[in-house]
Design a protein around this motif. Structure first.
Motif, PDB file in Angstrom:
ATOM      1  N   ALA A   1      11.814  -9.725  21.995  1.00  0.00           N
ATOM      2  CA  ALA A   1      10.164  -9.535  22.308  1.00  0.00           C
ATOM      3  C   ALA A   1       9.777  -9.381  21.383  1.00  0.00           C
ATOM      4  CB  ALA A   1       9.652  -7.951  22.228  1.00  0.00           C
ATOM      5  N   SER A   2       9.262 -10.591  20.759  1.00  0.00           N
ATOM      6  CA  SER A   2       8.632 -11.433  19.822  1.00  0.00           C
ATOM      7  C   SER A   2       7.038 -11.409  19.384  1.00  0.00           C
ATOM      8  CB  SER A   2       9.389 -12.928  19.611  1.00  0.00           C
ATOM      9  OG  SER A   2       8.644 -13.181  18.127  1.00  0.00           O
ATOM     10  N   ASN A   3       6.413 -11.163  18.278  1.00  0.00           N
ATOM     11  CA  ASN A   3       5.367 -11.613  18.114  1.00  0.00           C
ATOM     12  C   ASN A   3       4.816 -13.446  18.101  1.00  0.00           C
ATOM     13  OD1 ASN A   3       4.285  -9.563  17.621  1.00  0.00           O
ATOM     14  ND2 ASN A   3       4.986  -8.754  15.681  1.00  0.00           N
ATOM     15  N   SER A   4       5.704 -14.040  18.327  1.00  0.00           N
ATOM     16  CA  SER A   4       5.606 -15.813  18.247  1.00  0.00           C
ATOM     17  C   SER A   4       6.227 -16.384  18.656  1.00  0.00           C
ATOM     18  CB  SER A   4       6.066 -15.961  16.461  1.00  0.00           C
ATOM     19  OG  SER A   4       6.375 -17.751  16.521  1.00  0.00           O
ATOM     20  N   ALA A   5       6.367 -17.427  19.921  1.00  0.00           N
ATOM     21  CA  ALA A   5       6.990 -17.949  20.144  1.00  0.00           C
ATOM     22  C   ALA A   5       7.577 -18.532  19.700  1.00  0.00           C
ATOM     23  CB  ALA A   5       5.941 -19.168  21.221  1.00  0.00           C
ATOM     24  N   ASP A   6       8.039 -19.250  18.563  1.00  0.00           N
ATOM     25  CA  ASP A   6       8.998 -19.530  18.078  1.00  0.00           C
ATOM     26  C   ASP A   6      10.167 -19.706  17.984  1.00  0.00           C
ATOM     27  OD1 ASP A   6       6.792 -21.428  16.564  1.00  0.00           O
ATOM     28  OD2 ASP A   6       5.805 -20.290  15.279  1.00  0.00           O
ATOM     29  N   PRO A   7      10.985 -20.773  17.635  1.00  0.00           N
ATOM     30  CA  PRO A   7      12.925 -20.196  17.678  1.00  0.00           C
ATOM     31  C   PRO A   7      12.985 -19.107  16.427  1.00  0.00           C
ATOM     32  CG  PRO A   7      11.923 -22.256  17.068  1.00  0.00           C
ATOM     33  CD  PRO A   7      10.784 -21.600  17.278  1.00  0.00           C
ATOM     34  N   PRO A   8      13.921 -18.591  17.241  1.00  0.00           N
ATOM     35  CA  PRO A   8      14.139 -17.635  16.242  1.00  0.00           C
ATOM     36  C   PRO A   8      14.763 -18.388  14.411  1.00  0.00           C
ATOM     37  CG  PRO A   8      15.696 -16.912  18.254  1.00  0.00           C
ATOM     38  CD  PRO A   8      14.509 -18.149  18.168  1.00  0.00           C
ATOM     39  N   SER A   9      14.414 -18.032  13.572  1.00  0.00           N
ATOM     40  CA  SER A   9      15.527 -18.187  11.673  1.00  0.00           C
ATOM     41  C   SER A   9      16.280 -17.964  11.814  1.00  0.00           C
ATOM     42  CB  SER A   9      14.339 -18.145  11.209  1.00  0.00           C
ATOM     43  OG  SER A   9      14.059 -16.681  10.825  1.00  0.00           O
ATOM     44  N   GLU A  10      17.416 -16.867  12.676  1.00  0.00           N
ATOM     45  CA  GLU A  10      18.377 -15.870  12.262  1.00  0.00           C
ATOM     46  C   GLU A  10      19.718 -15.850  13.358  1.00  0.00           C
ATOM     47  OE1 GLU A  10      17.640 -12.441  10.373  1.00  0.00           O
ATOM     48  OE2 GLU A  10      15.767 -12.424   9.916  1.00  0.00           O
ATOM     49  N   TYR A  11      21.018 -16.121  12.738  1.00  0.00           N
ATOM     50  CA  TYR A  11      21.439 -15.924  13.885  1.00  0.00           C
ATOM     51  C   TYR A  11      21.153 -14.266  14.446  1.00  0.00           C
ATOM     52  CZ  TYR A  11      25.856 -16.219  16.605  1.00  0.00           C
ATOM     53  OH  TYR A  11      27.327 -16.613  17.558  1.00  0.00           O
ATOM     54  N   GLU A  12      21.508 -14.618  15.862  1.00  0.00           N
ATOM     55  CA  GLU A  12      21.133 -13.007  16.316  1.00  0.00           C
ATOM     56  C   GLU A  12      20.533 -12.391  16.056  1.00  0.00           C
ATOM     57  OE1 GLU A  12      25.312 -10.535  16.505  1.00  0.00           O
ATOM     58  OE2 GLU A  12      25.633 -11.534  17.711  1.00  0.00           O
ATOM     59  N   PRO A  13      18.925 -12.157  16.328  1.00  0.00           N
ATOM     60  CA  PRO A  13      17.661 -12.778  15.877  1.00  0.00           C
ATOM     61  C   PRO A  13      17.232 -11.386  15.731  1.00  0.00           C
ATOM     62  CG  PRO A  13      17.785 -14.209  17.371  1.00  0.00           C
ATOM     63  CD  PRO A  13      19.193 -13.462  17.584  1.00  0.00           C
ATOM     64  N   PRO A  14      16.338 -10.864  15.000  1.00  0.00           N
ATOM     65  CA  PRO A  14      16.737  -9.009  14.462  1.00  0.00           C
ATOM     66  C   PRO A  14      15.471  -8.395  16.067  1.00  0.00           C
ATOM     67  CG  PRO A  14      15.292 -10.516  13.089  1.00  0.00           C
ATOM     68  CD  PRO A  14      16.208 -11.110  13.761  1.00  0.00           C
ATOM     69  N   ASP A  15      14.100  -9.326  16.266  1.00  0.00           N
ATOM     70  CA  ASP A  15      13.908  -8.671  17.958  1.00  0.00           C
ATOM     71  C   ASP A  15      14.310  -8.833  18.951  1.00  0.00           C
ATOM     72  OD1 ASP A  15      13.672 -11.300  17.967  1.00  0.00           O
ATOM     73  OD2 ASP A  15      11.673 -11.798  17.375  1.00  0.00           O
ATOM     74  N   ALA A  16      15.305  -8.762  19.099  1.00  0.00           N
ATOM     75  CA  ALA A  16      16.611  -8.903  20.276  1.00  0.00           C
ATOM     76  C   ALA A  16      16.420  -7.284  20.848  1.00  0.00           C
ATOM     77  CB  ALA A  16      17.605  -8.979  19.800  1.00  0.00           C
ATOM     78  N   LEU A  17      16.013  -7.189  21.838  1.00  0.00           N
ATOM     79  CA  LEU A  17      15.565  -5.373  22.667  1.00  0.00           C
ATOM     80  C   LEU A  17      17.113  -5.095  23.143  1.00  0.00           C
ATOM     81  CD1 LEU A  17      12.466  -6.459  24.533  1.00  0.00           C
ATOM     82  CD2 LEU A  17      12.952  -4.716  22.635  1.00  0.00           C
ATOM     83  N   LEU A  18      17.875  -6.309  23.728  1.00  0.00           N
ATOM     84  CA  LEU A  18      19.254  -5.911  24.910  1.00  0.00           C
ATOM     85  C   LEU A  18      19.620  -7.027  24.777  1.00  0.00           C
ATOM     86  CD1 LEU A  18      17.293  -4.672  27.821  1.00  0.00           C
ATOM     87  CD2 LEU A  18      18.173  -3.675  26.483  1.00  0.00           C
ATOM     88  N   GLY A  19      21.101  -6.748  24.987  1.00  0.00           N
ATOM     89  CA  GLY A  19      22.443  -7.741  24.603  1.00  0.00           C
ATOM     90  C   GLY A  19      23.188  -7.963  26.325  1.00  0.00           C
TER      91      GLY A  19
END
Length: 184
Positions: free
Chosen positions: A9-27
């Motif tokens: 769930a993100s404020n941007s439609a841009d791709p994540p810049s980090e591996y395993e993005p911090p804005d992840a809700l579920l895995g």
């Protein structure tokens, strides 16, 4: 690599810049859960650059929050008529969970899952096929979507069942990553 996918769930439609993005809700491990897929269409597939190897891109999906929630609710409503035992309870819980997020975009990060395929093109085609099959639950492609979510249709088609991999809620919606999931 754990071959994890993440619902973001993100404020941007841009791709994540980090591996395993911090804005992840579920895995989820080794799959993209059915309820996550219910939010997207093939038109929302994007190619995101790998965070590990920026010369490689992989297929992911990103969509606008309200459209994702409405699409998921519509699909779950149809699936609830076919498999009330599964979706009549889990569907409203899933919708409430998604509606509680206020970020303008949902996305599915698939970088690790894409690496399991022989090529990025193979993953793109498989992912596109899964999304195309969601609105045709009576066709064989939908069975493939269920299988990759560790679900199966019981003989006769009247009941969705989980495999030995775990409970139906966990398999349909994933496990906690950034936020406690209500079905855990």
């Amino acid at each position: 690599m754990a071959n994890v996918t993440l619902l973001l769930a993100s404020n941007s439609a841009d791709p994540p810049s980090e591996y395993e993005p911090p804005d992840a809700l579920l895995g989820a491990n080794y799959s993209v859960p059915l309820l996550w897929l219910s939010m997207f269409t093939p038109a929302e597939i994007v190619l995101w650059l790998s965070t590990i190897d920026p010369t490689v891109s992989y297929a992911a999906v990103v969509g606008e929050r309200d459209a994702c929630i409405n699409r998921s609710s519509d699909r779950i409503g149809k699936w609830s008529r076919l498999w009330p035992e599964t979706f009549s309870t889990l569907g409203p819980t899933w919708t409430t969970f998604a509606e509680a997020r206020h970020e303008p975009f949902f996305a599915v990060w698939t970088e690790e899952l894409a690496e399991m395929h022989e090529s990025p093109e193979d993953w793109l085609q498989a992912f596109k096929m899964y999304l195309e099959a969601l609105d045709r639950p009576d066709e064989p492609g939908f069975v493939d979507v269920l299988a990759q979510s560790y679900l199966a249709i019981e003989a006769g088609g009247k009941r969705l069942v989980g495999t030995s991999e775990g409970s139906i809620g966990l398999l349909c919606a994933g496990y906690s990553w950034g936020v406690k999931a209500p079905w855990e």
